[in-house]
Design a protein around this motif. Structure first.
Motif, PDB file in Angstrom:
ATOM      1  N   PHE A   1      -2.172 -20.102 -71.341  1.00 34.09           N
ATOM      2  CA  PHE A   1      -3.344 -20.423 -71.509  1.00 34.09           C
ATOM      3  C   PHE A   1      -4.488 -19.343 -71.315  1.00 34.09           C
ATOM      4  CE2 PHE A   1      -7.526 -22.298 -70.248  1.00 34.09           C
ATOM      5  CZ  PHE A   1      -7.887 -23.258 -70.986  1.00 34.09           C
TER       6      PHE A   1
ATOM      7  N   THR B   1       1.567 -30.579 -71.037  1.00 38.17           N
ATOM      8  CA  THR B   1       0.841 -29.322 -70.823  1.00 38.17           C
ATOM      9  C   THR B   1       0.810 -28.861 -72.175  1.00 38.17           C
ATOM     10  OG1 THR B   1       3.008 -28.074 -70.295  1.00 38.17           O
ATOM     11  CG2 THR B   1       1.635 -28.808 -68.475  1.00 38.17           C
TER      12      THR B   1
ATOM     13  N   LEU C   1      -3.127 -28.845 -72.877  1.00 41.12           N
ATOM     14  CA  LEU C   1      -3.666 -27.348 -72.623  1.00 41.12           C
ATOM     15  C   LEU C   1      -4.381 -27.119 -74.030  1.00 41.12           C
ATOM     16  CD1 LEU C   1      -1.508 -25.397 -70.268  1.00 41.12           C
ATOM     17  CD2 LEU C   1      -3.733 -26.287 -69.988  1.00 41.12           C
TER      18      LEU C   1
END
Length: 229
Positions: free
Chosen positions: A79, A214, A218
């Motif tokens: 990320f 995630t 994300l």
């Protein structure tokens, strides 16, 4: 054996009811996700599966937490690198900007990332397709490979309706609807195999849950970050 297959049918019925509850009655996904998860676990346990089969014992969750921490760290680094690349490389920034919706509302994105996705998507999908169905297939005599692939195929088919709705809503995107739907089914089936392998390899349902959450959450967070900066 008959009891096991009845439980498989029960899991599929619970998933169907969840789809109908969202589409027809507009019930919040997070609420239905939790209720459907309870229903899936109930009918699965009725098929003579143990908590060990489901990857939800105290020991498996402890081991899974270690795996999950590693995967979360990898995604967090990814990320950060993607966010930096979007600022340092114009081509990357333009591509990411093209993925954004027209208006990003912080409160809505936070709800999606922290509530809707974990409870309305990840929880029920991982319990159903990486925990319950593989355990039931195993009880029916299937090998680990067959159980993982069979559950992954059902996971891919689970995405036909949302991919069809998204393709129809996109209108004149230039891509045939059937191509979008088929591509989604193939991608989610492949993802299901990977998550199923992770569930089997770790012995816990927690790592595939964390990976699933995630990647989805994300992604939402990244688009919100780009819109806010």
């Amino acid at each position: 054996m008959r009891r096991v297959w009845l439980s498989v049918a029960g899991v599929l019925v619970v998933l169907l009811v969840m789809k109908l509850g969202t589409a027809v009655f507009g019930i919040a996904g997070a609420v239905l996700g939790v209720l459907a998860t309870v229903g899936v676990l109930w009918v699965t346990r009725a098929g003579h599966t143990s908590w060990h089969d489901l990857g939800i014992t105290k020991h498996s969750l402890k081991v899974g937490a270690a795996w999950s921490g590693g995967f979360f760290a990898i995604f967090a680094v990814g990320f950060a690198l993607t966010a930096l690349a979007s600022r340092a490389i114009p081509m990357v920034g333009e591509w990411l900007q093209s993925l954004q919706v027209e208006s990003v509302q912080p409160s809505r994105e936070v709800y999606q990332a922290l509530v809707a996705i974990p409870l309305g998507t990840v929880l029920i999908e991982e319990i159903a397709f990486r925990s319950a169905l593989p355990a039931l297939f195993g009880r029916a005599g299937a090998s680990v490979r067959v159980a993982v692939v069979g559950s992954a195929v059902l996971f891919g088919l689970w995405h036909i309706a949302p991919s069809l709705s998204a393709a129809l809503a996109s209108g004149n995107s230039g891509v045939p609807v059937w191509v979008t739907v088929l591509g989604t089914v193939v991608f989610t089936t492949a993802s299901g195999i990977g998550l199923g392998w992770l569930r089997h390899r770790s012995g816990s349902i927690l790592p595939p849950m964390v990976v699933h959450m995630t990647t989805n959450s994300l992604g939402v967070a990244l688009l919100w970050f780009l819109a806010a900066t």
